[in-house]
Design an enzyme around this catalytic site. Structure first.
Site, PDB file in Angstrom:
ATOM      1  N   PHE A  21       0.834  -1.193   0.000  1.00  0.00           N
ATOM      2  CA  PHE A  21       0.000   0.000   0.000  1.00  0.00           C
ATOM      3  C   PHE A  21       0.872   1.247   0.000  1.00  0.00           C
ATOM      4  O   PHE A  21       1.891   1.307   0.692  1.00  0.00           O
ATOM      5  CB  PHE A  21      -0.868   0.055   1.263  1.00  0.00           C
ATOM      6  CG  PHE A  21      -2.160  -0.706   1.192  1.00  0.00           C
ATOM      7  CD1 PHE A  21      -3.331  -0.076   0.786  1.00  0.00           C
ATOM      8  CD2 PHE A  21      -2.206  -2.044   1.545  1.00  0.00           C
ATOM      9  CE1 PHE A  21      -4.536  -0.772   0.737  1.00  0.00           C
ATOM     10  CE2 PHE A  21      -3.402  -2.751   1.507  1.00  0.00           C
ATOM     11  CZ  PHE A  21      -4.567  -2.120   1.102  1.00  0.00           C
ATOM     12  N   ASP A  22       0.452   2.260  -0.747  1.00  0.00           N
ATOM     13  CA  ASP A  22       0.945   3.616  -0.540  1.00  0.00           C
ATOM     14  C   ASP A  22       0.279   4.132   0.736  1.00  0.00           C
ATOM     15  O   ASP A  22      -0.724   3.573   1.195  1.00  0.00           O
ATOM     16  CB  ASP A  22       0.576   4.479  -1.746  1.00  0.00           C
ATOM     17  CG  ASP A  22       0.990   5.928  -1.577  1.00  0.00           C
ATOM     18  OD1 ASP A  22       2.151   6.173  -1.212  1.00  0.00           O
ATOM     19  OD2 ASP A  22       0.143   6.813  -1.794  1.00  0.00           O
ATOM     20  N   LEU A  23       0.814   5.203   1.324  1.00  0.00           N
ATOM     21  CA  LEU A  23       0.247   5.729   2.568  1.00  0.00           C
ATOM     22  C   LEU A  23      -0.582   6.986   2.328  1.00  0.00           C
ATOM     23  O   LEU A  23      -1.801   6.983   2.499  1.00  0.00           O
ATOM     24  CB  LEU A  23       1.365   6.000   3.576  1.00  0.00           C
ATOM     25  CG  LEU A  23       0.925   6.527   4.951  1.00  0.00           C
ATOM     26  CD1 LEU A  23      -0.053   5.577   5.631  1.00  0.00           C
ATOM     27  CD2 LEU A  23       2.150   6.771   5.836  1.00  0.00           C
TER      28      LEU A  23
END
Length: 231
Positions: free
Chosen positions: A12-14
């Site tokens: 995941f990107d944040l």
């Protein structure tokens, strides 16, 4: 269409994907403006700042500016566009307090915890982010995201920014996975999606800030839609 037959791991990107950057950033500026009596209406500031910030991050990803230049440039451009007469002291104060306060705000996109609680029963999950170590780890801890993720791979830590293949290769190696075992989920077509696809990592584009439509991978506009794709 995603092929889940070999997938064990989600990256995941944040920011803009789980952690609601726009909301938290606006609250941070609101606090600073009140402390420093900056007379710019917050909504007016945000409307100018947001596209400038995105453009500066693109320059940073392309190694055209440093992270210090990124922090200064986005504020300078915004204040100048708004014809606001600022001092170097004020610029420094806003920059320092922005970094200091930002991770104190913990708004996440709707359904974040519900999604992660369901996904963790089936997948191993890690973060890949271009954000800075000093801020990202505080965001993870303060917002309650940390327990869901094994590794947090930052560009500062790895030495390469998305979409560079090196950061994805490092994440694969450290997590002991092959590309076919992973899916990348992020908000940036350039950084997250194209970066992952270039290494044959499948991707889901959470289009949280209105990027152009494309056919490179599935596009979703809510975290609920991610659940439907993966479970």
């Amino acid at each position: 269409m995603l092929d889940l037959s070999s997938v064990t791991t989600l990256f995941f990107d944040l920011d803009h994907t789980l952690w609601d950057f726009e909301t938290n950033s606006a609250l941070t500026f609101q606090k600073i403006f009140e402390e420093e009596n900056i007379p710019i209406p917050l909504q007016t500031f945000i409307e100018v700042y947001s596209p400038i910030n995105h453009a500066c991050w693109k320059l940073y990803r392309e190694n055209k500016i440093t992270h210090i230049e990124l922090r200064n440039l986005r504020l300078e451009k915004t204040f100048k566009t708004l014809h606001f007469d600022y001092s170097e002291r004020l610029l420094s104060v806003v920059n320092e307090r922005y970094i200091e306060y930002l991770s104190d705000f913990t708004h996440l996109f709707d359904g974040t915890f519900e999604l992660l609680e369901k996904l963790q029963k089936r997948y191993e999950m890690h973060i890949i982010t271009n954000g800075f170590d000093s801020v990202q780890f505080h965001k993870m801890r303060n917002s309650g995201l940390q327990p869901f993720f094994g590794h947090v791979f930052t560009a500062e830590q790895v030495g390469y920014k998305k979409p560079s293949p090196e950061i994805f290769e490092y994440a694969l190696a450290q997590s002991g996975k092959t590309a076919m075992e992973c899916i990348m989920i992020g908000d940036s077509l350039e950084a997250d999606i194209e970066g992952a696809l270039d290494l044959s990592i499948q991707a889901i584009h959470f289009n949280s800030h209105g990027e152009e439509s494309h056919s490179a991978c599935p596009i979703v506009h809510s975290l609920k839609e991610i659940e439907a794709l993966l479970l």
